[in-house]
Design an enzyme around this catalytic site. Sequence first.
Site, mmCIF file in Angstrom:
data_model
loop_
_atom_site.group_PDB
_atom_site.id
_atom_site.type_symbol
_atom_site.label_atom_id
_atom_site.label_comp_id
_atom_site.label_asym_id
_atom_site.label_seq_id
_atom_site.Cartn_x
_atom_site.Cartn_y
_atom_site.Cartn_z
ATOM 1 N N HIS A 1 0.843 -1.190 0.000
ATOM 2 C CA HIS A 1 0.000 0.000 0.000
ATOM 3 C C HIS A 1 0.884 1.248 0.000
ATOM 4 O O HIS A 1 2.115 1.169 0.094
ATOM 5 C CB HIS A 1 -0.922 -0.004 1.209
ATOM 6 C CG HIS A 1 -1.984 -1.062 1.146
ATOM 7 N ND1 HIS A 1 -2.962 -1.197 2.113
ATOM 8 C CD2 HIS A 1 -2.227 -2.039 0.231
ATOM 9 C CE1 HIS A 1 -3.754 -2.210 1.793
ATOM 10 N NE2 HIS A 1 -3.322 -2.734 0.670
ATOM 11 N N SER B 1 -30.203 -12.470 -21.241
ATOM 12 C CA SER B 1 -31.304 -13.187 -20.586
ATOM 13 C C SER B 1 -31.540 -14.568 -21.175
ATOM 14 O O SER B 1 -31.824 -15.528 -20.444
ATOM 15 C CB SER B 1 -32.592 -12.366 -20.677
ATOM 16 O OG SER B 1 -32.474 -11.162 -19.954
ATOM 17 N N GLU C 1 1.491 3.709 2.143
ATOM 18 C CA GLU C 1 2.345 4.015 3.293
ATOM 19 C C GLU C 1 3.608 3.161 3.298
ATOM 20 O O GLU C 1 4.712 3.657 3.569
ATOM 21 C CB GLU C 1 1.563 3.797 4.593
ATOM 22 C CG GLU C 1 0.322 4.680 4.728
ATOM 23 C CD GLU C 1 -0.929 4.049 4.154
ATOM 24 O OE1 GLU C 1 -2.023 4.390 4.623
ATOM 25 O OE2 GLU C 1 -0.812 3.197 3.240
ATOM 26 N N ARG D 1 -12.445 2.989 -19.804
ATOM 27 C CA ARG D 1 -12.584 1.544 -19.627
ATOM 28 C C ARG D 1 -11.504 1.008 -18.693
ATOM 29 O O ARG D 1 -11.769 0.172 -17.828
ATOM 30 C CB ARG D 1 -12.430 0.828 -20.980
ATOM 31 C CG ARG D 1 -13.637 0.751 -21.853
ATOM 32 C CD ARG D 1 -13.333 -0.155 -23.058
ATOM 33 N NE ARG D 1 -14.411 -0.142 -24.042
ATOM 34 C CZ ARG D 1 -14.400 -0.847 -25.158
ATOM 35 N NH1 ARG D 1 -13.347 -1.618 -25.433
ATOM 36 N NH2 ARG D 1 -15.423 -0.797 -25.997
ATOM 37 N N ALA E 1 -26.260 5.650 -33.778
ATOM 38 C CA ALA E 1 -26.082 4.759 -34.931
ATOM 39 C C ALA E 1 -27.161 5.095 -35.952
ATOM 40 O O ALA E 1 -28.247 5.571 -35.597
ATOM 41 C CB ALA E 1 -26.180 3.290 -34.523
ATOM 42 N N ARG F 1 -7.628 -1.395 -25.625
ATOM 43 C CA ARG F 1 -6.633 -1.562 -26.680
ATOM 44 C C ARG F 1 -5.931 -0.257 -27.060
ATOM 45 O O ARG F 1 -4.785 -0.285 -27.506
ATOM 46 C CB ARG F 1 -7.288 -2.123 -27.949
ATOM 47 C CG ARG F 1 -7.974 -3.448 -27.767
ATOM 48 C CD ARG F 1 -8.569 -3.954 -29.077
ATOM 49 N NE ARG F 1 -9.498 -3.015 -29.697
ATOM 50 C CZ ARG F 1 -10.779 -2.866 -29.322
ATOM 51 N NH1 ARG F 1 -11.254 -3.588 -28.323
ATOM 52 N NH2 ARG F 1 -11.554 -1.992 -29.940
#
Length: 362
Positions: A46, A221, A48, A183, A161, A206
Amino acid sequence: MMDRALALAALARLLAPPNPAVGCVLVAADGRILGEGHTQRTGQAHAEVMALGHAAAQGHDVRGATAYVTLEPCAHSGRTGPCCDALVHAGISRVVASLQDPNPLVAGQGFARLRAAGISVEVGPGAQAARELNLGFFSRMQRGLPWVRMKAAASLDGTTALGNGQSQWITSPEARADGHAWRARAGAVLTGIGTVLADDPSLDVRLVDTPRQPVRVVVDSGLQTPPSARLFKAGSPVWIYTASTDAARTQALQAAGAHLTCLPDAQGKVDLAAMLRDLAQREINELHLEAGSKLNASFMRAGLVDELLVYLAPRLLGPGQGLLALPALESLDQGTALDFISCERMGPDLRILARVQGRDSF
């Protein structure tokens, strides 16, 4: 000195998740910087401990020094040892921290142990910047949900689009590279089955350098994801959330490398709220949503979007697909109120970051 610690913390933004990005500066009584560091990859040192090691490597004695740190030093043994104990053993006499750690395993215990050891503790400088830097971590710890950022690229008249589905590319290379940088800081990138079938995306990072790839998440789904999809060729994990228990499709996708979770709602679709809770349990701090207008609208209608990252190109495209397929409203006050956080040029395009009002008040 806290500004320096915050700058160090920003360097850890891509390295640290699921841990918070933290910076630390050790300062002598005469103002000299003795050591500094930031959070490393999960399981490594970490901030510290990095700062103490940096000071030791230069031969500096840190006894009596002040530690400026952007988050409360941890007080528990997880993948690493307690940072508060490291500061005590090093002989630090004062700690200035931006914020208390929201992790229930810490939550003031680090400060308490420092004070019990006779170390002076001050809390508050740089608090807003430190929290903003780790908004996803605070969200996961305090709400049990990742911070959800919906990304879209559109023309100035809101078309993402054309009617025939063509969308590559509405925005410039500069905007696309910046989108990949967002991202990179996320724990996971999510899309829907419609985008998978239409575009066969990789959903990886990328266009910018990154020390790690985010998890790829698909809302599917009916388990329509092809086992041959490019998602499975980019190397990082693929998590599919579904409402289907079809054994053959499940087996085929698992063989391709997918991790499947069945979370149906009453309508036979994926329960999006339950999915977010599950992602938080899997230590996802920030969820980067790159989906079509239908899934975007489902997230928005369910109140699950925290902020929007929208790239606007200086062109008009007329009718086509929009940002969100939301239902018609009867009055203006039914709309979702947003706060503009920033607006910047990315090449010829505009990048707008807008936050749902009150969403960051947890």
